[in-house]
Design a protein around this motif. Structure first.
Motif, short mmCIF file in Angstrom:
data_model
loop_
_atom_site.label_atom_id
_atom_site.label_comp_id
_atom_site.label_asym_id
_atom_site.label_seq_id
_atom_site.Cartn_x
_atom_site.Cartn_y
_atom_site.Cartn_z
N GLY A 145 -54.34 15.41 36.13
CA GLY A 145 -55.51 14.78 35.55
C GLY A 145 -56.24 13.86 36.51
O GLY A 145 -56.91 12.91 36.09
N ARG A 146 -56.12 14.14 37.82
CA ARG A 146 -56.75 13.29 38.83
C ARG A 146 -57.84 14.06 39.56
O ARG A 146 -57.70 15.26 39.83
CB ARG A 146 -55.72 12.81 39.87
CG ARG A 146 -54.58 12.02 39.29
CD ARG A 146 -53.96 11.12 40.36
NE ARG A 146 -53.83 11.75 41.66
CZ ARG A 146 -52.72 12.38 42.08
NH1 ARG A 146 -51.68 12.48 41.28
NH2 ARG A 146 -52.67 12.90 43.28
N ARG A 147 -58.92 13.37 39.84
CA ARG A 147 -59.97 13.97 40.65
C ARG A 147 -59.61 13.85 42.12
O ARG A 147 -59.19 12.78 42.57
CB ARG A 147 -61.31 13.26 40.39
CG ARG A 147 -61.94 13.60 39.06
CD ARG A 147 -63.34 13.02 39.00
NE ARG A 147 -64.03 13.43 37.80
CZ ARG A 147 -65.31 13.15 37.55
NH1 ARG A 147 -66.00 12.43 38.44
NH2 ARG A 147 -65.88 13.55 36.44
N PRO A 148 -59.83 14.91 42.89
CA PRO A 148 -59.54 14.80 44.32
C PRO A 148 -60.55 13.90 45.01
O PRO A 148 -61.70 13.77 44.57
CB PRO A 148 -59.66 16.25 44.81
CG PRO A 148 -60.51 16.95 43.80
CD PRO A 148 -60.26 16.27 42.49
N ASP A 149 -60.10 13.27 46.07
CA ASP A 149 -60.99 12.50 46.94
C ASP A 149 -61.80 13.53 47.74
O ASP A 149 -61.27 14.21 48.61
CB ASP A 149 -60.16 11.62 47.87
CG ASP A 149 -60.99 10.80 48.84
OD1 ASP A 149 -62.05 11.28 49.28
OD2 ASP A 149 -60.57 9.68 49.17
N LYS A 150 -63.10 13.65 47.42
CA LYS A 150 -63.90 14.72 48.00
C LYS A 150 -63.95 14.65 49.52
O LYS A 150 -63.86 15.67 50.20
CB LYS A 150 -65.31 14.71 47.43
CG LYS A 150 -66.13 15.93 47.86
CD LYS A 150 -67.50 15.93 47.24
CE LYS A 150 -68.22 17.24 47.59
NZ LYS A 150 -68.30 17.49 49.04
N GLN A 151 -64.11 13.44 50.05
CA GLN A 151 -64.18 13.30 51.51
C GLN A 151 -62.89 13.75 52.16
O GLN A 151 -62.90 14.48 53.17
CB GLN A 151 -64.50 11.86 51.88
CG GLN A 151 -64.69 11.65 53.39
CD GLN A 151 -65.10 10.22 53.71
OE1 GLN A 151 -65.29 9.40 52.82
NE2 GLN A 151 -65.23 9.92 55.00
N TRP A 152 -61.75 13.36 51.59
CA TRP A 152 -60.45 13.77 52.13
C TRP A 152 -60.26 15.27 51.97
O TRP A 152 -59.80 15.94 52.90
CB TRP A 152 -59.33 13.01 51.42
CG TRP A 152 -57.96 13.44 51.85
CD1 TRP A 152 -57.11 14.31 51.20
CD2 TRP A 152 -57.27 13.04 53.04
NE1 TRP A 152 -55.95 14.46 51.90
CE2 TRP A 152 -56.02 13.70 53.03
CE3 TRP A 152 -57.58 12.20 54.10
CZ2 TRP A 152 -55.08 13.53 54.04
CZ3 TRP A 152 -56.64 12.04 55.11
CH2 TRP A 152 -55.42 12.70 55.07
N LEU A 153 -60.62 15.80 50.80
CA LEU A 153 -60.47 17.24 50.55
C LEU A 153 -61.30 18.03 51.56
O LEU A 153 -60.83 19.02 52.12
CB LEU A 153 -60.90 17.57 49.13
CG LEU A 153 -60.75 19.02 48.69
CD1 LEU A 153 -59.29 19.46 48.74
CD2 LEU A 153 -61.31 19.20 47.28
N ASP A 154 -62.53 17.60 51.80
CA ASP A 154 -63.38 18.29 52.78
C ASP A 154 -62.76 18.24 54.17
O ASP A 154 -62.82 19.21 54.94
CB ASP A 154 -64.77 17.66 52.81
CG ASP A 154 -65.58 17.97 51.55
OD1 ASP A 154 -65.18 18.88 50.81
OD2 ASP A 154 -66.59 17.28 51.33
N THR A 155 -62.16 17.09 54.52
CA THR A 155 -61.51 16.94 55.83
C THR A 155 -60.35 17.92 55.97
O THR A 155 -60.20 18.59 57.00
CB THR A 155 -61.00 15.50 56.00
OG1 THR A 155 -62.10 14.60 55.99
CG2 THR A 155 -60.24 15.36 57.33
N VAL A 156 -59.52 18.02 54.93
CA VAL A 156 -58.36 18.93 54.96
C VAL A 156 -58.82 20.38 55.05
O VAL A 156 -58.30 21.17 55.86
CB VAL A 156 -57.49 18.71 53.72
CG1 VAL A 156 -56.44 19.81 53.60
CG2 VAL A 156 -56.81 17.34 53.78
N ILE A 157 -59.81 20.75 54.24
CA ILE A 157 -60.31 22.13 54.23
C ILE A 157 -60.90 22.49 55.59
O ILE A 157 -60.69 23.59 56.11
CB ILE A 157 -61.34 22.31 53.11
CG1 ILE A 157 -60.64 22.29 51.75
CG2 ILE A 157 -62.12 23.62 53.29
CD1 ILE A 157 -61.58 22.22 50.57
N ARG A 158 -61.62 21.55 56.18
CA ARG A 158 -62.20 21.80 57.51
C ARG A 158 -61.09 21.95 58.55
O ARG A 158 -61.16 22.82 59.42
CB ARG A 158 -63.14 20.66 57.87
CG ARG A 158 -63.86 20.86 59.20
CD ARG A 158 -64.98 19.84 59.39
NE ARG A 158 -64.48 18.47 59.38
CZ ARG A 158 -64.67 17.61 58.39
NH1 ARG A 158 -65.33 17.98 57.30
NH2 ARG A 158 -64.20 16.38 58.47
#
Length: 275
Positions: free
Chosen positions: A134-147
């Motif tokens: 039930g947690r929203r991902p940290d978008k900036q961190w998620l984008d960093t990991v995906i990149r």
């Protein structure tokens, strides 16, 4: 086996400012199966620290206890005696629901078999643990990991539309996406070809170097172990040696000296890949 790390990926040695903070600690840890004549001591009073922002490989002959150690420290298996801490939390004191919550919130896992849900897209698989919590991902961190893992153009694909290496990249991103205190990998490149395995290990190496992640990996492959900052060696359920800034050759040399240790020497093909 896995392609050896390039000089750019390997640190020259332990950095002078290496953190002394401990992400996970086992103290006098024992794991015993059975009783009487059928008793098997899988871990025999093992004590080891896994420091923050460090990549540790665990190696040893078959039956040495390396996977058992990782499973006990990661909270995937119970232990017979001793102590395991993740940060300041003592695992032995936790009830089942508390342990489940700690694994969900503090620990990331990468398995040899990928363990992706076939009906979900790559992005949905990456965010699944956080969705369940039930947690929203940290978008900036998620984008960093995906990149970092190179998945930006594959996020809408399901696992069946991805190669084995791409599926394991998804698994790596899933393990890193929630910013866990520590990531455990159980033979994470065991099902991959040399090139894909080297890519995945490079991503793990970079997650430690660039993102400050803590990674603990069980492997049988000396070349894979050479991506780590240090290698811990087990034999007969005990820690018997440790190497910092390992190379494939130094790991092979240590493994050959262990009881029951006879690793297969990696062979390089014409393109420099090992098998």
């Amino acid at each position: 086996m896995t392609t050896a790390p390039s000089p750019g990926l390997r640190p020259a040695g332990p950095p002078a400012d290496r953190t002394t903070a401990v992400a996970a600690r086992a103290t006098d840890l024992s794991k015993i199966y059975g009783q009487g004549e059928t008793q098997v001591v899988a871990l025999d009073r093992v004590s080891v620290d896994f420091r923050q922002a460090e990549f540790t490989a665990i190696m040893g002959p078959s039956g040495s206890g390396k996977s058992t150690l990782m499973h006990c420290v990661a909270g995937l298996d119970t232990f017979s005696s001793g102590s395991v801490r993740i940060g300041d939390t003592e695992l032995g004191a936790l009830k089942d629901k508390q342990l489940t919550r700690l694994r969900r919130d503090k620990i990331g896992f990468i398995f040899q078999a990928f363990n992706l849900l076939p009906t979900l897209s790559a992005l949905e698989n990456i965010t699944l643990p956080m969705d369940i919590a039930g947690r929203r991902p940290d978008k900036q961190w998620l984008d960093t990991v995906i990149r970092m893992v190179g998945l930006a153009d594959r996020l809408g694909h399901r696992p069946s539309q991805l190669s084995g290496g791409q599926q394991q990249r998804v698994a790596v991103a899933r393990a890193l996406a929630s910013r866990p205190d520590i990531v455990f990998g159980d033979e994470p490149t065991g099902n991959l070809d040399s090139r894909s395995g080297a890519e995945v290990l490079g991503f793990l190496r970079n997650s430690v170097r660039e993102l400050g992640q803590t990674v603990v990996m069980v492997t049988h492959d000396p070349v894979a172990a050479a991506y780590a900052d240090r290698v811990v060696f087990l034999a007969d359920g005990r820690i018997v040696d440790e190497v910092h800034a390992p190379t494939a050759d130094s790991v092979l040399d240590r493994m050959r000296k262990l009881p029951g240790g006879n690793p297969r020497t990696p062979r390089s093909d014409a393109k420099g890949r090992t098998s």
